[in-house]
Structures are given as structure tokens and as C-alpha cells.
Motif scaffolding. Structure first.
Motif, PDB file in Angstrom:
ATOM      1  N   ASP A 100      36.659  94.257  28.536  1.00  0.00           N
ATOM      2  CA  ASP A 100      37.785  93.432  28.092  1.00  0.00           C
ATOM      3  C   ASP A 100      39.022  94.321  27.927  1.00  0.00           C
ATOM      4  O   ASP A 100      38.962  95.535  28.182  1.00  0.00           O
ATOM      5  CB  ASP A 100      37.440  92.639  26.832  1.00  0.00           C
ATOM      6  CG  ASP A 100      37.270  93.537  25.620  1.00  0.00           C
ATOM      7  OD1 ASP A 100      37.598  94.737  25.707  1.00  0.00           O
ATOM      8  OD2 ASP A 100      36.788  93.044  24.584  1.00  0.00           O
ATOM      9  N   TYR A 101      40.120  93.748  27.508  1.00  0.00           N
ATOM     10  CA  TYR A 101      41.412  94.443  27.564  1.00  0.00           C
ATOM     11  C   TYR A 101      42.166  94.244  26.270  1.00  0.00           C
ATOM     12  O   TYR A 101      42.230  93.133  25.740  1.00  0.00           O
ATOM     13  CB  TYR A 101      42.214  93.846  28.716  1.00  0.00           C
ATOM     14  CG  TYR A 101      43.674  94.273  28.791  1.00  0.00           C
ATOM     15  CD1 TYR A 101      44.082  95.279  29.659  1.00  0.00           C
ATOM     16  CD2 TYR A 101      44.651  93.644  28.011  1.00  0.00           C
ATOM     17  CE1 TYR A 101      45.417  95.661  29.737  1.00  0.00           C
ATOM     18  CE2 TYR A 101      45.989  94.027  28.084  1.00  0.00           C
ATOM     19  CZ  TYR A 101      46.361  95.032  28.944  1.00  0.00           C
ATOM     20  OH  TYR A 101      47.676  95.411  29.025  1.00  0.00           O
ATOM     21  N   GLU A 102      42.751  95.330  25.802  1.00  0.00           N
ATOM     22  CA  GLU A 102      43.583  95.221  24.604  1.00  0.00           C
ATOM     23  C   GLU A 102      44.809  96.120  24.780  1.00  0.00           C
ATOM     24  O   GLU A 102      44.670  97.332  25.011  1.00  0.00           O
ATOM     25  CB  GLU A 102      42.760  95.689  23.396  1.00  0.00           C
ATOM     26  CG  GLU A 102      43.431  95.543  22.065  1.00  0.00           C
ATOM     27  CD  GLU A 102      42.690  96.374  20.997  1.00  0.00           C
ATOM     28  OE1 GLU A 102      43.319  96.689  19.988  1.00  0.00           O
ATOM     29  OE2 GLU A 102      41.506  96.736  21.217  1.00  0.00           O
TER      30      GLU A 102
ATOM     31  N   TYR B 116      34.397  95.049  34.363  1.00  0.00           N
ATOM     32  CA  TYR B 116      34.040  93.955  33.457  1.00  0.00           C
ATOM     33  C   TYR B 116      34.531  94.108  32.015  1.00  0.00           C
ATOM     34  O   TYR B 116      34.439  93.163  31.235  1.00  0.00           O
ATOM     35  CB  TYR B 116      32.513  93.772  33.463  1.00  0.00           C
ATOM     36  CG  TYR B 116      32.006  93.336  34.827  1.00  0.00           C
ATOM     37  CD1 TYR B 116      32.266  92.048  35.298  1.00  0.00           C
ATOM     38  CD2 TYR B 116      31.300  94.203  35.660  1.00  0.00           C
ATOM     39  CE1 TYR B 116      31.832  91.632  36.549  1.00  0.00           C
ATOM     40  CE2 TYR B 116      30.856  93.802  36.915  1.00  0.00           C
ATOM     41  CZ  TYR B 116      31.131  92.516  37.352  1.00  0.00           C
ATOM     42  OH  TYR B 116      30.713  92.099  38.596  1.00  0.00           O
TER      43      TYR B 116
ATOM     44  N   TRP C 158      39.405  84.819  36.817  1.00  0.00           N
ATOM     45  CA  TRP C 158      39.433  86.208  37.274  1.00  0.00           C
ATOM     46  C   TRP C 158      40.819  86.552  37.814  1.00  0.00           C
ATOM     47  O   TRP C 158      41.393  85.776  38.589  1.00  0.00           O
ATOM     48  CB  TRP C 158      38.370  86.407  38.360  1.00  0.00           C
ATOM     49  CG  TRP C 158      38.105  87.840  38.690  1.00  0.00           C
ATOM     50  CD1 TRP C 158      38.383  88.458  39.877  1.00  0.00           C
ATOM     51  CD2 TRP C 158      37.515  88.822  37.841  1.00  0.00           C
ATOM     52  NE1 TRP C 158      37.998  89.770  39.807  1.00  0.00           N
ATOM     53  CE2 TRP C 158      37.464  90.020  38.568  1.00  0.00           C
ATOM     54  CE3 TRP C 158      37.041  88.810  36.516  1.00  0.00           C
ATOM     55  CZ2 TRP C 158      36.947  91.198  38.030  1.00  0.00           C
ATOM     56  CZ3 TRP C 158      36.525  89.983  35.988  1.00  0.00           C
ATOM     57  CH2 TRP C 158      36.482  91.160  36.746  1.00  0.00           C
TER      58      TRP C 158
ATOM     59  N   GLN D  66      41.482  94.419  34.171  1.00  0.00           N
ATOM     60  CA  GLN D  66      40.365  93.581  34.638  1.00  0.00           C
ATOM     61  C   GLN D  66      40.851  92.686  35.779  1.00  0.00           C
ATOM     62  O   GLN D  66      41.835  91.954  35.631  1.00  0.00           O
ATOM     63  CB  GLN D  66      39.856  92.705  33.488  1.00  0.00           C
ATOM     64  CG  GLN D  66      38.569  91.998  33.839  1.00  0.00           C
ATOM     65  CD  GLN D  66      38.184  90.980  32.783  1.00  0.00           C
ATOM     66  OE1 GLN D  66      38.820  89.950  32.635  1.00  0.00           O
ATOM     67  NE2 GLN D  66      37.142  91.279  32.032  1.00  0.00           N
TER      68      GLN D  66
ATOM     69  N   GLN E 150      45.787  89.300  31.378  1.00  0.00           N
ATOM     70  CA  GLN E 150      44.502  89.921  31.063  1.00  0.00           C
ATOM     71  C   GLN E 150      43.768  89.138  29.964  1.00  0.00           C
ATOM     72  O   GLN E 150      42.595  88.824  30.086  1.00  0.00           O
ATOM     73  CB  GLN E 150      44.726  91.361  30.579  1.00  0.00           C
ATOM     74  CG  GLN E 150      45.131  92.312  31.680  1.00  0.00           C
ATOM     75  CD  GLN E 150      43.990  92.561  32.651  1.00  0.00           C
ATOM     76  OE1 GLN E 150      42.954  93.059  32.283  1.00  0.00           O
ATOM     77  NE2 GLN E 150      44.176  92.188  33.900  1.00  0.00           N
ATOM     78  N   VAL E 151      44.491  88.844  28.909  1.00  0.00           N
ATOM     79  CA  VAL E 151      43.843  88.253  27.735  1.00  0.00           C
ATOM     80  C   VAL E 151      43.525  86.774  27.978  1.00  0.00           C
ATOM     81  O   VAL E 151      42.437  86.296  27.660  1.00  0.00           O
ATOM     82  CB  VAL E 151      44.756  88.446  26.499  1.00  0.00           C
ATOM     83  CG1 VAL E 151      44.247  87.652  25.310  1.00  0.00           C
ATOM     84  CG2 VAL E 151      44.879  89.931  26.184  1.00  0.00           C
TER      85      VAL E 151
ATOM     86  N   TYR F 203      33.483  97.800  26.727  1.00  0.00           N
ATOM     87  CA  TYR F 203      32.348  97.202  27.436  1.00  0.00           C
ATOM     88  C   TYR F 203      31.079  97.833  26.889  1.00  0.00           C
ATOM     89  O   TYR F 203      30.940  99.060  26.912  1.00  0.00           O
ATOM     90  CB  TYR F 203      32.468  97.479  28.929  1.00  0.00           C
ATOM     91  CG  TYR F 203      31.410  96.845  29.786  1.00  0.00           C
ATOM     92  CD1 TYR F 203      31.379  95.471  29.997  1.00  0.00           C
ATOM     93  CD2 TYR F 203      30.448  97.630  30.406  1.00  0.00           C
ATOM     94  CE1 TYR F 203      30.417  94.891  30.804  1.00  0.00           C
ATOM     95  CE2 TYR F 203      29.482  97.060  31.225  1.00  0.00           C
ATOM     96  CZ  TYR F 203      29.475  95.689  31.420  1.00  0.00           C
ATOM     97  OH  TYR F 203      28.526  95.125  32.230  1.00  0.00           O
TER      98      TYR F 203
ATOM     99  N   HIS G  10      40.565  86.123  30.371  1.00  0.00           N
ATOM    100  CA  HIS G  10      39.296  86.799  30.058  1.00  0.00           C
ATOM    101  C   HIS G  10      38.182  85.795  29.743  1.00  0.00           C
ATOM    102  O   HIS G  10      38.372  84.891  28.940  1.00  0.00           O
ATOM    103  CB  HIS G  10      39.488  87.757  28.881  1.00  0.00           C
ATOM    104  CG  HIS G  10      38.257  88.545  28.563  1.00  0.00           C
ATOM    105  ND1 HIS G  10      37.665  89.384  29.476  1.00  0.00           N
ATOM    106  CD2 HIS G  10      37.486  88.596  27.452  1.00  0.00           C
ATOM    107  CE1 HIS G  10      36.590  89.930  28.937  1.00  0.00           C
ATOM    108  NE2 HIS G  10      36.458  89.464  27.711  1.00  0.00           N
ATOM    109  N   ASN G  11      37.066  85.982  30.424  1.00  0.00           N
ATOM    110  CA  ASN G  11      35.887  85.117  30.269  1.00  0.00           C
ATOM    111  C   ASN G  11      36.078  83.700  30.786  1.00  0.00           C
ATOM    112  O   ASN G  11      35.200  82.858  30.620  1.00  0.00           O
ATOM    113  CB  ASN G  11      35.418  85.049  28.800  1.00  0.00           C
ATOM    114  CG  ASN G  11      34.537  86.234  28.461  1.00  0.00           C
ATOM    115  OD1 ASN G  11      33.914  86.813  29.358  1.00  0.00           O
ATOM    116  ND2 ASN G  11      34.494  86.606  27.196  1.00  0.00           N
TER     117      ASN G  11
ATOM    118  N   ARG H 268      40.068  99.405  27.152  1.00  0.00           N
ATOM    119  CA  ARG H 268      39.036  98.494  27.681  1.00  0.00           C
ATOM    120  C   ARG H 268      37.761  98.739  26.878  1.00  0.00           C
ATOM    121  O   ARG H 268      37.453  99.884  26.543  1.00  0.00           O
ATOM    122  CB  ARG H 268      38.769  98.807  29.166  1.00  0.00           C
ATOM    123  CG  ARG H 268      39.986  98.801  30.080  1.00  0.00           C
ATOM    124  CD  ARG H 268      40.468  97.420  30.423  1.00  0.00           C
ATOM    125  NE  ARG H 268      39.447  96.547  30.991  1.00  0.00           N
ATOM    126  CZ  ARG H 268      39.070  96.524  32.286  1.00  0.00           C
ATOM    127  NH1 ARG H 268      39.650  97.346  33.152  1.00  0.00           N
ATOM    128  NH2 ARG H 268      38.131  95.697  32.721  1.00  0.00           N
TER     129      ARG H 268
END
Ligand code: NOJ
Length: 559
Positions: A486-488, A484, A323, A363, A315-316, A504, A319-320, A502
Motif C-alpha cells: 500500500d502507499y502513504e 502490491y 488498479w 502501486q 494511489q490511495v 506489505y 487501493h484495493n 509502501r
């Protein structure tokens, strides 16, 4: 991040052999899939991925293709395939084809030509090598057991097969091979298909030195697949494929890529890479592999802290940049509820819902494998004779009969835990004979639990897992944060709960999943006015988490 339809989509994988038979021969087929499209529409998925329906001698159930431009007669005709594309499109569903181009069948016309003589025009379509000291050119082991080389008497050379000896590897260094494949892909795009799932696509480029595998271990049925993963020209070839085929249409692509790291994945799927959109990484899929070096043949239980570490890393780190694909299940893996949840009658649905939440709120693009939406379970056939999967049968032969490494009893336990046939038992549509899958004798036995676990029963119960999946799919359409955000990860070391957040814009989701069958207490930073977006219990006890409880809080920040 650019918004695209394939990031927002949910994919449903169909294993055609086991989905729906329409003519009583015991084998699922394309008209059967057409009959069941309304089920998929109701579930709320956007894309269907068809495991191979091409002409095949079925050594590996269609992953050994003898004609890429013909339909396997037991599945129907080209007209049936075209009707499927048309009907799916009418319903607003897209169709993604499996593309198996690391290898063909040995009954493909190219291979039949290739093996005839060293100067046949098709010779270089495959990988042929002279014997070394009268033996195989190197020590590589096939993923299905035994050497990855087969001697062919006619010309006195060996050919490479990373999978079964009926699946010779294509020589991608030959530009003619690549052109044939691109032309074939364009043929399918012209028929209206909307994307490709590419079988072991990161194995296509082999190191020309063909170095020995330092870790090979025939006794333990090891595989040399990683020796050919991410080879020297793989990115060049995929960029070329992208230029010549993929970039020509607005399609969805995902590469199956054993052994990729997040850095590799960024090379394949980076937003500017010009290769693929997603890969299927394997790290969480092999998490419970044998500690004794027997690959998947084990009955070990996964470790939640490790699972969290792996999935969170993906995930991390993507990210950006790239995908993710999100999956628990496919036709090669045991059933998720049996493997990561609890398939006892008491907890099957609860834990399956919890697993669905855990995966689908990350994500990436989620993939549902047929039967997952009703929490189908692993099967435990008593005898090895009931199994059909080449990988399972070869492993049994090698580990039990030849090496005597395992007793039949232990191996059967491992088969019940890990065999690919766990995923391949026919789809359970209703409680009638043969579960509504066929009126004939199914090619692989049904899971006897179909009288309780079936689509019709799930649809009668408004609280069933089926409607839970439907609800998740619907929420995805209405809440861009699910796609869309983000993930923590929260509490990485907690070995009982998988919780994450998440973010956003001005929204936040807190996703909490109890992986145990115990009632436990946990505190998370959730404001009192947070709304529960979805949950698998009907009431919310705050910090108390009941067995397999799963809930998603939606928080809208003020100002
Ligand atoms: C991966 C596929 O998913 C699997 O089913 C198949 O056996 C191998 N690739 C070989 O094609």
C-alpha cells in the motif's frame, strides 16, 4: 488483492513511426521493431504496446484508421506483424495493440459508404445531424481546433469529429458498429495479441441531447472533449465488450480516459467491474496546462505539492478497489526529464533516474515510453515548418496566424515545451548519422543531441540510466512489495521532496526523491539497519539529499 501477471508487468510503448526504420524510407517499421526486440528484453520489460500500425492516411499518424485488419504498408505486411508477435513471444514478451475505435479515418470504407446517402446501410455507423439555423448542430470544438462538426454537401448534414475532420466519430449506439468492433478485436486476439490499449475509450457514448458546451472558447483553441467523456452508455458498452471479447482471453487492457476522476476510474476498472483493468488518467499529465486557458500551450512549470496531491490521491483512492497505470510519458506528452526533471548535461541522468524511482515504486503497472530509458529530451526545432504533428500545426495556425493571440516567438516557446513532437523525434540508437534510426531522411527531424544521448552510449556506461531502469524492472520481479504494497505519502506540503512509504506484510519501503538541484536536509523515520535497495548516488549521506538524489530504503520488520 488478487495477484495477476499484468499487475506485475512493465509495459514499454513503441511509437512505430519513430522507433527503427529497416528499409531506408525514413519511417520506422515492423521489421525494425523485430530487430530491436533484444534491446527490450535486455531492459527487462514484459509487454510492448504498439501505437497504431494499421492502414491509415496518416492525418494523425495512424490514429485515423482506414482498415482495422490491414497493416500500413510503410510499416510492413500482415506477415511482418505475425512475425513480430511470434518473435516477441519467443523472447517472453507480450504484445498489446492500440485500439482506436472512438473514430475511424474518413477514408475507412464504412465512412466512404456512410457519406454517400442518408439511406446507405452504413449511414448510422457515424453521427450525422441536420444543420441548426444553417450552422453546426451545436457549438462543440474539436480537440485539434475549430468546430467538431464538418458539413458534407452530398447529403446536407454535418458529421461529428472530436478530433480532426478526417477522424469521424463512430456511432456506438448502433449495435452493428459494436459487433464489427468486437469481431475485429477477436480477429487480433486470434492472431495472438495479448492485449489492447484503447484510445479515448471513454468518449464512445455521446449524450443524445448533444447539449452546447458552456466553456467553449474557439479563440483559445479549447476542446469540447469533456462534453463526450463518460457518456450515458459507456459502461454498458464496455461490459458488453468485456463479455464478448476481453473475458475470452487472459489479456491486458488499459483505456485512455481523458477527464476521469478516481470514482469514474473505479467504475471502469474496479476489480469486479467487468470492464477494463486500468485507465490512463490525465490529471498529472495536464498539471502544467496554461493558466491563460490555452490548454497545453504554455511554458509553465508544474508545482510539486500539486503533483504529489494528484498522484497520491490516485494511489490511495484506488487501493484495493482498482488498479493504477503509472506513466510520465507517451507519444502525446513532452519528455519527462525536460518537463519534470532537469535536462541540462549535469543533471539529465540524475534527475531522470529520480523520476523513474518516483513513478515506478508506486502501486500500479508502469509504462515506459521509447527513449525514456535513455532519458531522451524535448527538442527545440527553430521553425514551425520542422514540426509534423497535426495538433501542433493547427494550434500554431489558430493561435498565431488566425487569432493573433500569440506571437510566433511565444508560440515556439510553448511548442518547445508542449508539442507532441517532443516525444516523436526518432529513437536515438547510436551516434552514427541519423542516430541509427534510418539510412534515409527521417520523417521528423532527429533531436541533434543524439550524438551524446543514445542507446549505445548508455549501454557502455554501467552507471547509466538504461541500467537503472533495468535494475528497477528486476527489483519489481523480486519484491512483491513494489507491486502490491500500500502507499502513504510523507510530508504532503514539502515542495522540494516527494517521499512516500509502501507497506506489505512485514516489509516497508521508504522512497525519497529530491526534486531540486540543491543539497537539502530531510529526516525520515528510517532505522539505521535499513538497506538501500536502489539509489542514483553511489553512497548514502543519510539526512543530506544531494541534487535530484533518489533512494529507496528497504526495511524488514522483526517478528
Ligand atoms: C489519443 C491519442 O493518444 C492521440 O495521439 C490521438 O491524436 C487521439 N487520441 C485521437 O485518436
Amino acid at each position: 488483492m488478487e495477484k495477476t501477471w499484468w499487475k506485475e508487468a512493465v509495459v514499454y510503448q513503441i511509437y512505430p513511426r519513430s522507433f527503427q526504420d529497416s528499409n531506408g524510407d525514413g519511417v520506422g517499421d515492423i521489421p525494425g521493431i523485430i530487430q530491436r526486440l533484444p534491446h527490450l528484453k535486455e531492459l527487462g520489460v514484459d509487454v510492448i504496446w504498439l501505437s497504431p500500425v494499421y492502414q491509415s492516411p496518416n492525418d494523425d499518424n495512424g490514429y485515423d484508421i482506414s482498415d482495422y485488419q490491414a497493416i500500413q504498408p510503410e510499416y510492413g505486411t500482415m506477415a511482418d506483424a505475425e512475425a513480430l508477435f511470434a518473435k516477441a513471444h519467443e523472447l517472453g514478451l507480450k504484445v498489446m495493440m492500440d485500439l482506436v475505435v472512438n473514430h475511424t479515418s474518413d477514408e475507412h470504407r464504412w465512412f466512404e459508404e456512410s457519406r454517400k446517402s442518408k439511406d446507405n446501410p452504413y449511414r448510422d455507423y457515424y453521427i450525422w445531424k441536420d444543420p441548426v439555423d444553417g450552422k453546426e448542430p451545436n457549438n462543440w470544438a474539436s480537440d485539434f481546433g475549430g468546430p467538431a462538426w464538418e458539413y458534407d454537401e452530398t447529403t446536407g448534414q454535418y458529421y461529428l469529429h472530436i478530433f480532426s475532420k478526417k477522424q469521424p466519430d463512430l456511432n456506438w449506439d448502433n449495435p452493428k458498429v459494436r459487433q464489427e468492433i468486437y469481431d475485429m478485436m477477436n480477429f487480433w486476439l486470434a492472431k495472438g495479441v495479448d492485449g489492447f490499449r484503447m484510445d479515448v475509450i471513454n468518449l464512445i457514448s455521446k449524450d443524445p441531447a448533444f447539449p452546447d458546451d458552456p466553456d467553449v472558447d474557439y479563440e483559445n483553441h479549447s476542446s469540447s472533449m469533456e462534453m463526450v467523456a463518460n457518456g450515458p452508455n459507456v459502461h454498458q458498452y464496455l461490459k458488453e465488450m468485456h463479455d464478448q471479447v476481453l473475458s475470452q482471453a487472459d489479456i491486458i487492457t488499459v483505456g485512455e480516459t481523458p477527464g476521469v476522476s478516481t470514482d469514474d476510474a473505479i467504475l471502469y476498472t474496479g476489480f469486479d467491474a467487468g470492464e477494463l483493468q486500468m485507465v490512463f488518467q490525465f490529471e498529472h499529465a495536464v498539471i502544467d496546462d496554461s493558466k491563460e486557458g490555452l490548454g497545453k500551450w504554455s511554458n509553465e512549470r508544474f508545482d510539486l505539492v500539486e503533483l504529489k496531491r494528484i498522484l497520491s490521491k490516485w494511489q490511495v483512492e484506488l487501493h484495493n478497489k482498482a488498479w493504477n497505470s503509472l506513466y510520465w510519458n507517451n507519444h502525446d506528452r513532452p519528455r519527462v526529464v525536460s518537463r519534470f526533471g532537469n535536462d541540462s548535461p549535469e543533471y539529465r541522468e540524475l534527475s531522470a533516474k529520480m523520476l523513474a524511482t518516483t513513478m515506478h515504486f508506486m502501486q500500479g503497472t508502469p509504462y515506459i515510453f521509447q527513449g525514456e530509458e535513455i532519458a531522451m529530451t524535448n527538442v527545440a526545432f527553430e521553425n514551425i515548418e520542422a514540426y509534423r504533428d497535426i495538433d501542433t500545426l493547427n494550434a500554431y495556425r489558430d493561435l498565431v496566424e488566425e487569432q493573433k493571440r500569440l506571437t510566433p516567438e511565444t508560440m515556439m516557446e510553448f511548442v518547445h515545451h508542449s508539442s507532441r513532437d517532443n516525444a516523436r523525434t526518432p529513437m536515438q540508437w547510436d551516434a552514427a548519422e541519423q542516430a541509427g534510426f534510418t539510412t534515409g531522411e527521417p520523417w521528423l527531424g532527429l533531436n541533434p543531441n543524439y550524438s551524446e544521448i543514445n542507446v549505445a552510449a548508455a549501454k557502455e556506461n554501467p552507471a547509466s540510466i538504461f541500467y537503472y531502469y533495468q535494475q528497477i524492472n528486476q527489483l519489481r520481479k523480486n519484491h512483491p512489495i513494489i507491486v502490491y504494497g500500500d502507499y502513504e505519502l510523507l510530508n504532503a506540503e514539502d515542495s522540494e521532496v516527494f517521499a512516500y512509504v509502501r507497506h506489505y506484510e512485514d516489509e516497508e519501503l521508504v522512497i525519497i526523491n529530491n526534486f531540486t538541484d540543491q543539497t537539502i536536509k530531510r529526516e525520515y523515520d528510517v532505522p539505521a539497519d535499513a538497506k538501500v535497495l536502489i539509489a542514483n548516488y553511489s553512497d548514502d549521506l543519510g539526512t543530506t539529499l544531494r541534487p535530484y538524489e533518489s533512494k529507496v530504503y528497504h526495511i524488514k520488520k522483526e517478528g
